[in-house]
Every structure is written in C-alpha cells, then in structure tokens.
Enzyme design. Structure first.
Site, PDB file in Angstrom:
ATOM      1  N   MET A   1      15.802 -18.746   7.384  1.00  0.00           N
ATOM      2  CA  MET A   1      15.708 -17.980   6.137  1.00  0.00           C
ATOM      3  C   MET A   1      15.214 -18.852   4.993  1.00  0.00           C
ATOM      4  SD  MET A   1      17.909 -14.855   6.086  1.00  0.00           S
ATOM      5  CE  MET A   1      19.233 -15.094   4.919  1.00  0.00           C
ATOM      6  N   CYS A   2      14.503 -18.251   4.154  1.00  0.00           N
ATOM      7  CA  CYS A   2      14.064 -18.783   2.869  1.00  0.00           C
ATOM      8  C   CYS A   2      13.559 -17.562   2.142  1.00  0.00           C
ATOM      9  CB  CYS A   2      12.886 -19.764   3.006  1.00  0.00           C
ATOM     10  SG  CYS A   2      13.353 -21.453   3.410  1.00  0.00           S
TER      11      CYS A   2
END
Lengths: 300, 233
Positions: A1-2
C-alpha cells in the site's frame, strides 16, 4: 500500500489552489501510508533561475545551513530560506546545475538536493500530510499541477531521503511518485551504477526517476518514456510523473495496483482511490479506473 | 429514512443502514467514495446511495438491494450470497468477485478482475470489462455488452460468459461456443430486465453476443495437455 495523487488545473485560473487540492487528496489517502508524506508541485516557470530545495539533515538543519548558504552565495544565490530540515534558494539559470549539486552534496553525506528546476518544488518528510503542511505550508502553494505521495514502507528504511516524490536527479523539473514494487530493481540499479549513476536511497521507486530522467534527457517525450517503463521495468506499478508542463501516469500490465482518474474541462485528477478526488474536488464528474498498460499525459 | 455520511464513522453509518432496512428504503447522502459502505446487509430492503462509494460496497450481503448512483471502488459486492447491487457509473477492480448468488449490474465499465472466482449469480455490464474478467469462475453468468479485455475467462470451471463487443484476447482454456436459442433468450431477458427497455435498445442484439465457456482442458490433469498447463501456470 501507498497512496499517490496528481492534479492539473486546466483553466489557468486555479479555482482550487494547487497546494490545497493535493494536500486534501493526500489526507484522504493518509491511511494507505502513515510513514511519510510528500508533494512535488509545479509553480509558474521562472526560466531565468533554478530553484533548489536541499536537505540539510533529517528533521533539522543539523548545523549545516551556513555551509550550504555559503555555496549558494558563491553561485550568486538569492531568496535563501530554511524551513524544517530544508534550505531553499534560487541561482541564475546560467549556473551549471550539475556542478552546483556536486558542490553542495560534497559538504556532507547527509546533504541532498531534493529538487531543482524552473518550476518544481518538492517537500517531503516522515509523518502525516497534516505535519507536512505544518512544516512547509503546502496548503498555500500556488501552481498549475503537481503530485503527492503517502508512504507505507515495505522494502527500505523510513527517513526523509527514502520518502517520495523522487526528483530525477539532474533532470530539472521531473519528479515521480510510485505505488508498487519494481522487481528488477537490483538488476537495473547495477546497470545504472556501472554507468556511473548515483543512487541516493535503497528505495526501488528511485529507479523510476532515474529511468525517466535518462529517457527525457535523450529527447523522449514523457509519454514515450512512460510507455518504455512497460517494456523495461518489471513488477507492479501505478506511477505518476510530472514535468514543468505535464502530468502523466502509467499502470503496469497486470493492473496490480489501483489508480483512478477524473478528467473534466476544469481539471484532471488522478489518485489511488476515488475518495481522494471526491474529498478534494466537488462536482458531478465520472471517475474511471485506469486500464492495464494505460499511459496518459496531460499538459498545461 | 435518510442517512448523511458527513461527520459519521463508517460503523455508525452501517448500523443506521441496517436499522433502516427493517422499515423499507434507506437513502444515503454524501458517501464521498468512502470504503465499506452498506456491507453485510443480511435482510431484504433497498439502499439508495446518492454518489460514489469506495472499496467493498455491498460486500458479504444476503438479500438486500443496493443502488449506487456514482462509481464504485475495488471489491464491489464481494462474496455476495443473494440480493442485488447496481452501479450507475463504473466499478473498480474485482467487482462481484466470488459472489455465490444475486445480481450485480454495472451500467458503465468494469475494471480488471470482474467476477473472478464467482460461484453463482448474474453479472450484467452495460459497457466494457478490463483485464482477466471471469478468472476461475465456477458457476453463474456474466454478460458484457461492450468489449472484454485481455485474458478473458481464463481457467474457468462452469461460469458462462456472453460478450457483445470485441474480446481482446481469450484466457487459457476459454473457448467460444455457438449461441443456442436458450442463450439468446437469457441474454435478451437479462438485458431488458436489468438495463431497462430504452438502454437495452442501444446495446448489441442478443444473437450477436458471443458465448465463452471453459474448454475443460484444465479440469483434470493430463500429460497430453502439458503445454497448456505450462502456459496456464
């Protein structure tokens, strides 16, 4: 995730101030990346000067401000200011940017030129988007387009240099943000290092900036360079890039990572999740998820 | 009953929706593309969401109807048991993944991985679907009025797909089968029911759809199909 986000104002009137839009988008994506936050914003171009942002230390100037200022003045520097761990100043565009960068970075290993160009300004640090705004006043920034990132580190350390966006060192005004993993990173990095390219971090996303920088310096358009990523880079990537005139994205051939965009007569907005676009920009418009191998570039 | 999402935690909104279902229709305002809206609704009743939703809207649902007037993010109606979810605009990656029953109607386009591993139910898409739709589909029906993306219907069991537009590329073991009268009737009635007469008229004629099913070469391992397996894995 980012979380990644991009915004381009098409009206030239900036009805929604750039800094405010990008910051709101990042705040909506904050839960995707609590480690660090950053923005790369394009102000109105100033062809007569280079604007430099220089990292002095991790959270403070660590006593290096005077040395950096001295180098800046030797290169006819002006508008010198410091904020948080940053120095910011301009030099006439007749100055050799590569030589200036080398001189600044020779002062101490901690010193890194984080952005340089006629319009690009990068602000990034460990922590939340709200803290980024408190440290750099992102919300008040005016300009035509820009990108932002909230980071959840999965492969390298959490500090200022490893935060995104990444400036393509040596390529004025080009910056990237990336959500994903570049799985042939080590191979590419070795190849670039054999040719003398310096890597500042162990973050795999940095190689994207190096790659695009090299393609643009060779005379490729941003669109051609982003297309090239589909051939030369492996892994998962939703990646946004910005130059002084353009905003673009590329999505990997397997659609591993999310990326949606909205395009209206007034603006273009791109983000990891629709929630970022809706929370920053009111109105009735459609949001589309980018397709596999999608490459899109918009210019101001 | 009307619920305004602004300033409310997601659990508070979902509790409100569940309480409202008991008395009939629930209207949800200002969803702002937030995640996990209207999940795990286990009783009949209708929810009308006035805007876009984020991830997993209508997931783990049994029996309710959810109408979304904007777009939807990833994992729309994921693992639904029964009920109906409709989306006025586009749906993100993995819409209707692993549904066991019920109906998902997407009036715009569906992104990658539509209906992967579906185990029943019906999916109707008014526009196109992207990469790898139908992957490992076990049962159920998928109808795409527009174009299908790459690796369509890859490694399926018994899901049946119908495509009105172009298919970029068939996945492993996906084969095209002639449309029977029953197939034409199923496509026609599904489109009329779920898109409405007026919209249905703008889509391809039912007999022009192509039917895609599993070639069954990957159902059981056989040395003769070694090449196919190498490719598939």
């Amino acid at each position: 995730m980012c979380g990644i986000a991009g915004y381009l104002d098409r009206t030239g009137e900036a009805p929604y101030p750039l800094g405010e839009v990008v910051l709101s988008m990042l705040q909506a994506l904050g839960c995707r990346g609590p480690d660090s936050a950053g923005v790369a914003l394009q102000a109105a171009p100033r062809p007569d000067v280079w604007t430099l942002r220089v990292k002095l230390g991790e959270t403070t100037d660590e006593g290096r401000g005077d040395q950096v200022r001295a180098v800046a003045l030797r290169h006819r520097g002006a508008e010198y200011s410091t904020r948080s761990a940053y120095a910011r100043f301009t030099v006439p565009s007749s100055e050799d940017l590569a030589a200036l960068t080398a001189e600044l970075e020779a002062i101490a290993p901690q010193i890194e030129v984080l952005s340089a160009g006629h319009s690009l300004e990068i602000a990034k640090q460990v922590g939340s988007p709200a803290n980024l705004d408190a440290a750099f006043g992102v919300r008040a920034f005016r300009g035509s387009h820009g990108i932002g990132h909230t980071r959840l580190s999965t492969e390298s350390r959490v500090d200022l240099s490893h935060s995104q966006p990444f400036w393509a060192h040596g390529c004025p005004d080009l910056a990237i943000v990336h959500n994903g993993h570049i799985t042939n990173y080590h191979q590419l990095r070795r190849r670039y290092q054999q040719r003398g390219v310096r890597f500042y971090t162990e973050n795999d996303s940095e190689v994207i900036a190096v790659y695009l920088g090299e393609r643009l310096r060779r005379g490729d358009s941003l669109a051609a360079a982003l297309h090239g990523m589909l051939e030369d880079l492996d892994g998962s990537f939703s990646c946004l890039a910005t130059t002084s005139r353009a905003l673009g994205f590329v999505k990997d051939p397997y659609a591993f990572k999310p990326l949606v965009y909205a395009e209206t007569e007034r603006f273009v907005a791109v983000a990891t999740e629709e929630v970022a676009i809706r929370s920053a920009l009111p109105g009735d418009y459609a949001v589309v998820e980018a397709s596999v191998r999608d490459v899109r570039v918009w210019t101001v | 009953m009307t619920i305004d999402c602004r300033g409310k935690q997601i659990r508070e909104i979902n509790r409100g929706i569940r309480a409202g279902l008991a008395s009939g229709e629930v209207e949800v305002l200002n969803p702002d593309a937030r995640h996990n809206l209207a999940v795990a609704l286990l009783q009949p009743g209708a929810v009308r969401i006035r805007g876009s939703v984020g991830y997993y809207c209508g997931g783990l649902m049994d029996g309710a109807t959810v109408h979304i007037e904007g777009s939807a993010g990833w994992g729309l109606a994921e693992s639904m048991l029964s009920g109906m979810v409709t989306v006025r605009r586009n749906a993100g990656n993995g819409a209707a993944a692993a549904i066991r029953g019920g109906t998902v109607v997407i009036h715009g386009n569906a992104a990658s991985r539509l209906g992967v591993s579906m185990k029943g139910g019906l999916i109707v898409v008014g526009g196109n679907c992207d990469y790898m739709a139908g992957f490992m589909g076990q049962k159920g029906v998928m109808i795409i009025c527009g174009d299908a993306g790459e690796a369509f219907a890859d490694s399926m069991y018994s899901t049946v797909c119908y495509v009105g537009g172009r298919i970029a590329d068939l996945g492993n073991d996906a084969v095209i089968e002639p449309m029977s009268d029953d197939d034409v009737a199923l496509v026609e009635s599904s489109l009329r029911t779920h898109l409405g007469e007026a919209v249905r008229a703008t889509k391809p004629a039912a007999h022009a759809f192509r039917k895609v099913v599993a070639g069954k070469k990957l159902w059981n391992f056989s040395h003769r199909d070694w090449k196919t397996w190498q490719e598939a894995l």
